[in-house]
Design an enzyme around this catalytic site. Structure first.
Site, mmCIF file in Angstrom:
data_model
loop_
_atom_site.group_PDB
_atom_site.id
_atom_site.type_symbol
_atom_site.label_atom_id
_atom_site.label_comp_id
_atom_site.label_asym_id
_atom_site.label_seq_id
_atom_site.Cartn_x
_atom_site.Cartn_y
_atom_site.Cartn_z
ATOM 1 C CB ILE A 183 -1.714 14.049 10.805
ATOM 2 C CG1 ILE A 183 -3.175 13.677 10.534
ATOM 3 C CG2 ILE A 183 -1.632 15.304 11.656
ATOM 4 C CD1 ILE A 183 -3.975 13.365 11.810
ATOM 5 C CB VAL A 192 3.095 9.141 14.369
ATOM 6 C CG1 VAL A 192 2.055 9.549 15.404
ATOM 7 C CG2 VAL A 192 4.236 8.379 15.032
ATOM 8 N N GLY A 250 -0.414 8.699 9.925
ATOM 9 C CA GLY A 250 -0.446 8.717 8.453
ATOM 10 C C GLY A 250 -0.133 10.067 7.830
ATOM 11 N N GLY A 276 -3.688 4.643 4.641
ATOM 12 C CA GLY A 276 -4.053 4.584 3.226
ATOM 13 C C GLY A 276 -2.884 4.973 2.336
ATOM 14 C CD GLU A 324 5.376 13.954 9.729
ATOM 15 O OE1 GLU A 324 6.139 14.920 9.862
ATOM 16 O OE2 GLU A 324 4.547 13.641 10.597
ATOM 17 C CE LYS A 371 -0.188 4.358 13.892
ATOM 18 N NZ LYS A 371 -1.563 4.158 13.411
ATOM 19 C CB THR A 426 -0.907 -0.006 1.252
ATOM 20 O OG1 THR A 426 -1.646 -1.227 1.269
ATOM 21 C CG2 THR A 426 -1.859 1.172 1.250
ATOM 22 C CB VAL A 427 3.243 2.636 2.484
ATOM 23 C CG1 VAL A 427 3.981 3.962 2.656
ATOM 24 C CG2 VAL A 427 2.213 2.453 3.590
#
Ligand code: NAP
Ligand code: HSE
Length: 434
Positions: free
Chosen positions: A141, A137, A139, A307, A134, A210, A17-18
């Site tokens: 934000i 934690v 996603g 996501g 980044e 997180k 996904t990432v």
């Protein structure tokens, strides 16, 4: 920042996904990234387990490495991007290999850093390398950047938030549809929201990872995931969600980290929060992080916590920082200066929601009230829920206490069990002032 023709070369380990999100951004926004970074950013080589898998992206320009450790050591890689997952095995081995080979690292892997963040940060800094995370934690934000940069002039007083989208999806869906936990858990599984090991989500572990990373930056302490008080959402009942709602509260899996006179308090537990508060209003898979500092006051950050797009967006922010030459310590200050976290033995006192079923007979409620009084706890509100004329010989009783220490609540609960008027198990849920 002078523009350079020398590209920053990424080795991308993980094409799930990432990873595929990262490929898409690098390809779609090559010009925009080069303009902002002052130099091109390119992927030179990638790694995943199955080379034959159809991945909905054009990977034909990239070298393939079967072994992520070999990828991490390649001479044509400047930054090792680890988006495989897992806190041992390939993720850890390849990250260590990348640092030893003189590469910077960008990772989305909160489990890896929650377990090995201090050692990895020390190794990276000793080698003059940088680890950025980044994406690990909340996603999309940019909360790590907010803490390490935007709020660097503050003494942080409290960090809290809803940091697991799956749990927030389950709790809000239970509330909105009036469905029990088991049914919504199965829905979440069907929708593909759950981690391969669902307990990472619903057991609060992922969110605890997180929180421990945010606490390290906020309070200048070594990551102390083992000290996070963890309680998942598996025991949150639809009954409590609805009764709390009637009283103006919503139930959230809430993380709170604060430095107290008793030490560092870190909790990831179901809590009641005021329904009208920003945290109470948070719906579905969205995350929210609340940061409080002595000068700034309170900052509320809300956005997608997971996501493809949101998480890759965060990975790319770190990559672009490195391309620009921005080099920050992993946890916002040199790893050697982070202090050992002294865990607070118990949580700060708070009001509690208590629910129990009693035999509906004279003196039953008085016995419960006596237990509460003997535990040194003062009652704020009390409600008995049976309807007039109801034939049932049981009564549901709700009590909201004034602020009480967790140990005193436990003492009262033990007392309830000895009264002989209790039916089933009583429930106690902390009410967090947010
Ligand atoms: P994923 O979809 O399961 O993808 C994992 C990728 O890693 C796959 O491409 C897999 O290869 C590859 N991989 C696994 N073991 C490998 C090995 N031994 N050697 C080479 N490649 C290997 O996972 P993801 O959702 O992208 O998550 C990746 C990381 O980001 C995790 O640390 C996760 O916690 C974090 N994260 C994810 C999200 C999110 O929304 N998904 C949000 C924030 C953070 P194959 O494809 O060949 O199986
Ligand atoms: N399982 C995590 C969640 C993914 O539900 O928030 C993002 O870390």
């Amino acid at each position: 920042m002078p523009a350079s023709a020398t590209p920053l070369r990424l080795g991308l380990a993980g094409l799930g996904t990432v990873g595929i999100g990262v490929v898409k951004i690098v390809q779609r926004h090559a010009d925009l990234i080069a303009a902002r970074a002052g130099r091109p950013v390119v992927i030179t080589a990638v790694s995943a387990r199955d080379r034959t898998k159809n991945r909905d992206a054009d990977l034909s320009d990239y070298e393939w490495e079967t072994d992520p450790v070999a990828l991490a050591r390649r001479a044509d890689v400047d930054v090792f991007v680890e988006v495989m997952g897992g806190h041992e095995g390939p993720a850890r081995d390849a990250t260590e290999a990348a640092i030893a080979a003189g590469k910077d690292v960008v990772t989305a892997n909160k489990a890896l850093l929650a377990h090995h963040g201090q050692a990895l940060a020390e190794a990276a800094e000793a080698a003059g390398r940088v680890i950025r995370f980044e994406a690990a934690v909340a996603g999309g934000i940019p909360v790590i950047k907010a803490l390490t940069e935007g709020l660097a002039g503050n003494r942080m007083t409290r960090v809290m938030g809803v940091m697991n989208g799956t749990c927030n999806y389950i709790l809000t869906r239970m509330q909105n549809a009036g469905l029990p936990y088991e049914v919504v858990f199965e829905e979440a599984r069907q929708l593909g929201y759950l981690e391969a090991d669902p307990n990472l989500d619903v057991g609060g572990i992922d969110a605890g990872h997180k929180l421990s990373l945010l606490a390290a930056i906020a309070f200048g302490t070594k990551v102390a995931f083992d000290h996070v008080e963890l309680q998942g959402i598996g025991d949150v009942s639809i009954e409590d969600i609805q009764l709390a709602d009637d009283m103006g509260y919503h139930i959230k899996l809430l993380g709170v980290a604060q430095m107290t006179g008793r030490g560092l308090e870190q909790r990831m537990t179901p809590c009641l929060v005021p329904a009208e508060s920003p945290l109470g209003q948070l719906q579905g898979g969205t995350n929210m992080v609340v940061l409080e500092g002595d000068s700034v006051g309170q900052i509320v950050m809300r956005g997608p916590g997971a996501g493809e797009g949101p998480t890759a967006s965060a990975v790319m922010a770190d990559v672009i920082d490195l391309a620009r030459g921005t080099r920050l310590s992993t946890f916002g200050q040199p790893a050697a200066t982070l202090k050992e976290a002294v865990p607070a033995r118990s949580a700060t006192p708070a009001p509690y929601y208590l629910r129990m079923t009693l035999l509906d007979k004279p003196g039953a409620l008085a016995k419960i009230a006596t237990c509460i009084g003997e535990a040194g706890i003062s009652i704020d509100q009390m409600r008995q829920l049976n309807q007039p004329g109801e034939a049932d010989e049981k009564a549901v009783v709700l009590i909201v206490t004034h602020k009480a220490a967790p140990a005193d609540i436990a003492h009262a609960m033990a007392g309830f069990a000895a009264t002989g008027v209790l039916v089933g198990q009583p429930v106690a849920i902390r009410i967090e002032e947010v």
